[in-house]
Design an enzyme around this catalytic site. Structure first.
Site, PDB file in Angstrom:
ATOM      1  N   SER A 139     -24.556 -52.848 -34.058  1.00  0.00           N
ATOM      2  CA  SER A 139     -24.322 -53.172 -35.462  1.00  0.00           C
ATOM      3  C   SER A 139     -23.399 -54.376 -35.539  1.00  0.00           C
ATOM      4  O   SER A 139     -22.690 -54.694 -34.571  1.00  0.00           O
ATOM      5  CB  SER A 139     -23.666 -51.967 -36.159  1.00  0.00           C
ATOM      6  OG  SER A 139     -23.155 -52.311 -37.424  1.00  0.00           O
ATOM      7  N   TYR A 195     -16.420 -45.934 -36.218  1.00  0.00           N
ATOM      8  CA  TYR A 195     -17.782 -46.464 -36.110  1.00  0.00           C
ATOM      9  C   TYR A 195     -17.800 -47.760 -35.305  1.00  0.00           C
ATOM     10  O   TYR A 195     -18.642 -47.945 -34.412  1.00  0.00           O
ATOM     11  CB  TYR A 195     -18.357 -46.688 -37.508  1.00  0.00           C
ATOM     12  CG  TYR A 195     -19.800 -47.115 -37.523  1.00  0.00           C
ATOM     13  CD1 TYR A 195     -20.807 -46.237 -37.143  1.00  0.00           C
ATOM     14  CD2 TYR A 195     -20.156 -48.401 -37.937  1.00  0.00           C
ATOM     15  CE1 TYR A 195     -22.142 -46.626 -37.160  1.00  0.00           C
ATOM     16  CE2 TYR A 195     -21.487 -48.799 -37.958  1.00  0.00           C
ATOM     17  CZ  TYR A 195     -22.471 -47.910 -37.570  1.00  0.00           C
ATOM     18  OH  TYR A 195     -23.791 -48.299 -37.582  1.00  0.00           O
TER      19      TYR A 195
END
Length: 238
Positions: free
Chosen positions: A142, A155
């Site tokens: 990501s 995350y």
């Protein structure tokens, strides 16, 4: 360019979103599809969609953070489809909050799914790729794996780690003609992103799962002598 026809792909998080879109895109190229997901009903439904495109499909329910479940699921898929040529490590979760607001259990769960899940599934598939001297592994990271933000500590830590794992594994196994790549997409209009309100209420304006799937198909079709190490895909004007 190479044909993908008659290859076999294993996709984690295959029951919806990016996983589903990738399964359908690869199936249209003649790839047989193995699906792993936490919810059996979801991956079974996608498997039926895949079969309707004229290729073979198999599915298994597993939590990727559980090594035993992963090993059983991979064995189940291989029993029906044979050796795995392509692995798409797509399964992931997210939870956002301040560093002191997320509990240790929440942190650990994110790391276990997003990082150790990649490890467990890759470890189950890699030996046969080394033996055959061929294979493709694509790990979905990501933009949060390239830069941190105030509420993404857990995350981002997991996705930064996926990039480190990918880079190291790539250097280790390229001598076996195995291509290991990472993708770092910005927000994708997946079920998870929409549920977490990450699309600012405009999911139609951001990258779609089908966009990412289309890119992966093109990357996999490159001549085996080359590969794209890391690629970042962004929405143009979200």
């Amino acid at each position: 360019m190479q044909s993908l026809q008659h290859k076999t792909a294993l996709i984690t998080g295959g029951g919806r979103g990016i996983g589903r879109a990738t399964a359908l895109a690869l199936a249209k190229e003649g790839v047989n599809i193995g699906l792993i997901g936490r919810t059996s009903a979801n991956v079974e439904k996608v498997a039926e969609e895949v079969k309707a495109l004229g290729v073979k499909a198999a599915f298994a329910a597993a939590d990727v953070k559980d090594a035993d479940q992963v090993n059983q699921a991979v064995a189940q898929v291989k029993e029906q489809l044979g050796d795995i040529d392509i692995l798409i490590n797509n399964a992931g979760i997210s939870k956002f909050g301040g560093f002191l607001d997320l509990s240790a259990d929440e942190w650990e769960n994110i790391i276990q799914v997003n990082l150790m899940g990649v490890y467990h599934v890759t470890r189950a598939v890699l030996p046969e790729m080394i033996e055959r001297k061929a294979g493709d592994i694509i790990n979905i990271s990501s933009t949060a794996g390239q830069r941190g933000a105030a509420v993404t500590s857990a995350y981002s830590a997991s996705k930064f780690a996926v990039l480190g794992l990918t880079e190291s594994l790539m250097q280790e196994v390229r001598k076996h003609n195995i291509r290991v790549s990472a993708l770092t997409p910005s927000t994708v209009a997946s079920d998870m992103s929409i549920e977490l309100n990450l699309t600012d209420g405009n999911p139609e304006k951001v990258m779609q799962p089908e966009d990412l799937a289309e890119y992966m198909v093109a990357q996999l079709k490159l001549d085996p002598r080359i590969f794209i190490k890391t690629a970042g895909l962004w929405s143009t004007n979200p």
